[in-house]
Write an enzyme that holds these catalytic residues in place. Structure first.
Site, short mmCIF file in Angstrom:
data_model
loop_
_atom_site.label_atom_id
_atom_site.label_comp_id
_atom_site.label_asym_id
_atom_site.label_seq_id
_atom_site.Cartn_x
_atom_site.Cartn_y
_atom_site.Cartn_z
N TYR A 162 0.94 -1.26 0.04
CA TYR A 162 0.13 -0.07 -0.06
C TYR A 162 0.91 1.25 0.01
CZ TYR A 162 -4.13 -2.96 0.87
OH TYR A 162 -5.08 -4.10 0.89
N1 LIG Z 1 -6.70 -8.46 0.82
C1 LIG Z 1 -7.00 -7.70 -0.21
O1 LIG Z 1 -6.52 -8.38 -1.38
C2 LIG Z 1 -7.46 -6.57 -0.19
C3 LIG Z 1 -8.09 -5.85 -1.43
C4 LIG Z 1 -8.95 -4.74 -1.40
C5 LIG Z 1 -9.05 -4.09 -0.14
N2 LIG Z 1 -8.25 -4.52 1.05
C6 LIG Z 1 -8.67 -3.89 2.39
O2 LIG Z 1 -9.87 -3.66 2.47
C7 LIG Z 1 -10.02 -2.30 2.87
C8 LIG Z 1 -11.25 -1.96 2.69
O3 LIG Z 1 -11.65 -1.82 1.11
P1 LIG Z 1 -11.59 -0.82 -0.18
O4 LIG Z 1 -10.77 0.31 0.41
O5 LIG Z 1 -10.96 -1.57 -1.11
O6 LIG Z 1 -12.96 -0.62 -0.52
P2 LIG Z 1 -14.51 -0.28 0.50
O7 LIG Z 1 -14.16 -0.31 1.84
O8 LIG Z 1 -15.47 -0.91 -0.10
O9 LIG Z 1 -14.42 1.29 0.00
C9 LIG Z 1 -13.82 2.47 0.28
C10 LIG Z 1 -13.76 3.68 -0.48
O10 LIG Z 1 -15.43 3.98 -0.33
C11 LIG Z 1 -15.43 5.30 -0.23
N3 LIG Z 1 -16.11 5.61 1.24
C12 LIG Z 1 -15.83 4.93 2.09
N4 LIG Z 1 -16.59 5.13 3.25
C13 LIG Z 1 -17.44 5.96 2.68
C14 LIG Z 1 -18.75 6.60 3.10
N5 LIG Z 1 -18.96 6.45 4.24
N6 LIG Z 1 -19.44 7.51 2.27
C15 LIG Z 1 -18.89 7.86 1.09
N7 LIG Z 1 -17.96 7.12 0.50
C16 LIG Z 1 -17.20 6.23 1.35
C17 LIG Z 1 -14.08 5.93 -0.25
O11 LIG Z 1 -13.69 6.33 -1.44
P3 LIG Z 1 -14.01 7.63 -2.39
O12 LIG Z 1 -14.43 8.71 -1.56
O13 LIG Z 1 -13.10 7.89 -3.50
O14 LIG Z 1 -15.44 7.40 -3.07
C18 LIG Z 1 -13.25 4.84 0.27
O15 LIG Z 1 -11.93 4.93 -0.14
C19 LIG Z 1 -8.78 -1.68 2.22
O16 LIG Z 1 -8.47 -0.44 2.83
C20 LIG Z 1 -7.77 -2.82 2.56
O17 LIG Z 1 -7.23 -2.47 3.84
C21 LIG Z 1 -7.89 -5.88 0.78
#
Ligand SMILES: NC(=O)c1ccc[n+]([C@@H]2O[C@H](COP(=O)([O-])OP(=O)(O)OC[C@H]3O[C@@H](n4cnc5c(N)ncnc54)[C@H](OP(=O)(O)O)[C@@H]3O)[C@@H](O)[C@H]2O)c1
Length: 331
Positions: free
Chosen positions: A61
């Site tokens: 990251y």
């Molecule tokens: N193991 C793996 O392969 C893997 C893969 C992916 C992720 N992860 C982990 O999972 C975590 C979370 O997943 P993710 O970041 O991919 O996706 P997510 O949690 O589904 O979406 C996060 C994004 O949604 C928006 N958001 C979040 N909360 C919000 C709210 N309350 N209101 C409006 N928009 C909101 C923001 O982006 P915007 O403001 O730009 O819209 C934020 O960056 C990652 O940070 C990482 O630690 C792991």
């Protein structure tokens, strides 16, 4: 607001929701830049003060000049935090399965590097993905590396990510012979990514083996918050094409989510996260600012009723399309 913690290993308790920090260093998908750091520190502080005390990061990251940025920021924020729940902060990192990581020692070294960036030891170390589909012989030495880290007490628990049931069982059996129990499995799980449960059978297997499931991308990269419903107002970058393909197919879900959220005096994001919690997973939504953090933390302290959970689950089953799976997800 504060809910009881979940024991995933001896000495390792996780709050029922964590905070994902992929966006705290990633430019390509999330548009990170260092001007965000001040607010990210406030996001960190708010989570901890509200009892959401664990953070998911990864050594990938932040790459290039930003190498390990998310870990470095978490290190700084942890060190500077003073307030409630200070002693409960836990860090889970994921070690990337880079093609040059071929030996147990390479995993041990990678973990040491992460700990250096964090300025503290790591609580939960996770293998970011499995090379089983393209370089199967790389896998066992890396499992050996995880076992070494556990036996050396460099970490409190070990976890895997993007493993399907067959592959997880193999890893479980192998590590068990070495006296190591897998604590957690992190997979892409949300209302728009039920594949790990429905197709891979991970819920049953993890319950049987006593492995806690961590739900990543629980807001499906933001689409479940409802803020991206207008095709003319989509985020730039790779999410644009993904959301364009998804939106016309997921209207029934977004509509029901919106009504259910209103009925409960909650938001769509809070409802989507609460559904993940009701399925027995620990979601780790990413938050880029204080408004998002406040909203996501509001997914705790209440529960959808069983009939609401069922209603959402059945709508999801009837959808024509779901989110694509991670290319590294195995069976
Ligand atoms: N193991 C793996 O392969 C893997 C893969 C992916 C992720 N992860 C982990 O999972 C975590 C979370 O997943 P993710 O970041 O991919 O996706 P997510 O949690 O589904 O979406 C996060 C994004 O949604 C928006 N958001 C979040 N909360 C919000 C709210 N309350 N209101 C409006 N928009 C909101 C923001 O982006 P915007 O403001 O730009 O819209 C934020 O960056 C990652 O940070 C990482 O630690 C792991």
């Amino acid at each position: 607001m504060i809910e009881s913690k979940i024991k995933v290993a001896d000495n390792l308790l996780l709050s029922p929701m964590g905070c994902g920090t992929w966006a705290w260093g990633n430019r390509f998908l999330w548009g990170y830049d260092t001007t965000m750091d001040k607010e990210l520190q406030q996001v960190f502080n708010l989570h901890v003060s509200q009892g959401v005390t664990w953070f998911d990061t990864g050594d990938s990251y932040g790459t290039g000049k930003l190498e390990g940025r998310s870990e470095s920021l978490l290190g700084k924020f942890t060190k500077e935090y003073q307030g409630d729940h200070q002693d409960e902060i836990s860090i889970a990192t994921k070690l990337a399965v880079y093609p040059w990581r071929l030996t147990p020692q390479s995993m041990v070294k990678a973990c040491e590097k992460s700990a250096e960036r964090l300025g503290r030891s790591i609580d939960l170390v996770q293998m970011h993905w499995s090379p089983a589909k393209y370089l199967p012989w790389q896998e066992k030495p890396l499992w050996d590396g995880l076992a070494q880290l556990y036996h050396q007490k460099a970490v409190k628990g070990i976890g895997l990510s993007n493993y399907g049931a067959k592959n997880l069982q193999r890893a479980y059996d192998y590590l068990k012979q070495q006296g190591v129990k897998i604590s957690t499995l992190q997979v892409q799980y949300s209302l728009l990514s039920t594949y790990p449960f429905v197709k891979l059978g991970l819920k049953e297997l993890c319950e049987e083996l006593g492995i806690q499931i961590i739900a990543y991308s629980p807001l499906t990269l933001g689409i479940l918050t409802g803020k991206y419903q207008d095709l003319k107002n989509l985020p730039s970058g790779p999410r644009k094409g993904l959301f364009k393909g998804l939106l016309p197919k997921i209207k029934p879900l977004l509509q029901t989510l919106e009504i259910m959220a209103k009925d409960n005096g909650k938001t769509m994001a809070q409802t989507a996260l609460n559904w993940c919690i009701c399925q027995g997973t620990i979601p780790i939504p990413g938050a880029k600012n204080l408004t998002q953090a406040r909203e996501n933390i509001g997914a705790l302290g209440w529960r959808l009723s069983p009939s609401e959970v069922l209603e959402l689950s059945s709508i999801v089953l009837s959808l024509e399309k779901q989110m694509i799976q991670n290319i590294f997800q195995t069976e």
